[in-house]
Write an enzyme that holds these catalytic residues in place. Structure first.
Site, short mmCIF file in Angstrom:
data_model
loop_
_atom_site.label_atom_id
_atom_site.label_comp_id
_atom_site.label_asym_id
_atom_site.label_seq_id
_atom_site.Cartn_x
_atom_site.Cartn_y
_atom_site.Cartn_z
N ASP A 1 -2.16 29.33 -40.50
CA ASP A 1 -3.33 28.70 -40.76
C ASP A 1 -4.13 28.79 -42.03
O ASP A 1 -5.37 28.63 -42.14
CB ASP A 1 -4.42 28.97 -39.52
N LYS B 1 5.36 28.18 -32.41
CA LYS B 1 5.83 29.12 -33.09
C LYS B 1 5.48 29.51 -34.62
O LYS B 1 4.77 28.46 -35.27
CB LYS B 1 7.37 29.11 -33.42
N GLY C 1 2.90 17.23 -26.24
CA GLY C 1 3.21 16.39 -27.07
C GLY C 1 2.20 15.24 -27.27
O GLY C 1 2.22 13.96 -27.76
N HIS D 1 -4.67 22.58 -36.29
CA HIS D 1 -5.43 23.67 -35.55
C HIS D 1 -6.59 23.13 -34.94
O HIS D 1 -7.36 22.33 -35.53
CB HIS D 1 -5.48 24.60 -36.79
#
Ligand code: GRF
Length: 197
Positions: A146, A87, A16, A105
């Protein structure tokens, strides 16, 4: 009277640190058009959930996409931010949030993305290939992992003595934790303006 902010849900799976960057950015005013009202995770042990609780943000452990969708709709969520979420969400689930779901990403897409490219693997592939520059990308989420429209990118140099771990840390510090709050504010502002038209 519609609220004067975009209601944000952040989805997490691990430590996190990106969620923490978002929380800190809301406090510092970098994020002023949105408010994190929910943190959801596929992992009940995610330390990210402790970060949410420490900031009085409601947490939710997802038990399948259909229940998650009902929860997001019940909470009137307007923007979903995937922050270290591991996920792959189904095309059907994602289709409920057109231009309302963003993801961070840890590479410069289209390099080192798609199937099998998540977490530390991304940095292992960058080092194996021998690129001299990598970075992070924030993009809209669509049905292609992505694959959505790119919102922002930031480059980070690779050092000769880098390991996947040292590189991951630098990409987080110098790119992810800067890009994601700015992108969350940008998209929150766009959605808020649409809501108030
Ligand atoms: C990290 O690999 C990061 O690059 C990617 O998700 C992983 C964990 O992030 N975005 P976080 O600390 O859970 O935000």
């Amino acid at each position: 009277m519609a609220e004067d902010f975009t209601r944000i849900a952040v989805m997490v799976s691990g430590g996190g640190t990106n969620l923490q960057a978002l929380i800190d950015a809301e406090k510092s005013g970098i994020i002023k058009s949105g408010k994190i009202v929910l943190v959801a995770s596929d992992n009940p042990d995610a330390y990210a959930l402790k970060r949410a609780a420490a900031n009085d943000i409601e947490t939710y452990i997802m038990k399948g996409e259909d229940y998650l969708l009902k929860k997001l709709e019940a909470d009137d969520i307007e923007l979903v931010v995937l922050a270290g979420f591991m996920k792959i969400l189904s095309a059907d689930f994602v289709s409920h949030f057109p231009n309302r779901m963003i993801n961070i990403h840890p590479s410069l897409i289209p390099s080192f993305c798609g199937k099998g490219c998540y977490g530390l693997h991304v940095h292992e592939k960058a080092l194996a290939y021998g690129v001299k520059v990598t970075g992070a990308t924030v993009h809209y989420v669509n049905e292609v992992p992505d694959g959505g429209r790119i919102i922002a990118q930031k480059a980070v140099e690779i050092r000769d003595d880098d390991t996947p771990e040292t590189l991951q840390r630098r990409v987080m510090e110098q790119a992810e934790w800067i890009l994601l709050p700015r992108a969350a504010e940008k998209v929150s502002s766009i959605l808020l303006n649409e809501k108030n038209k």
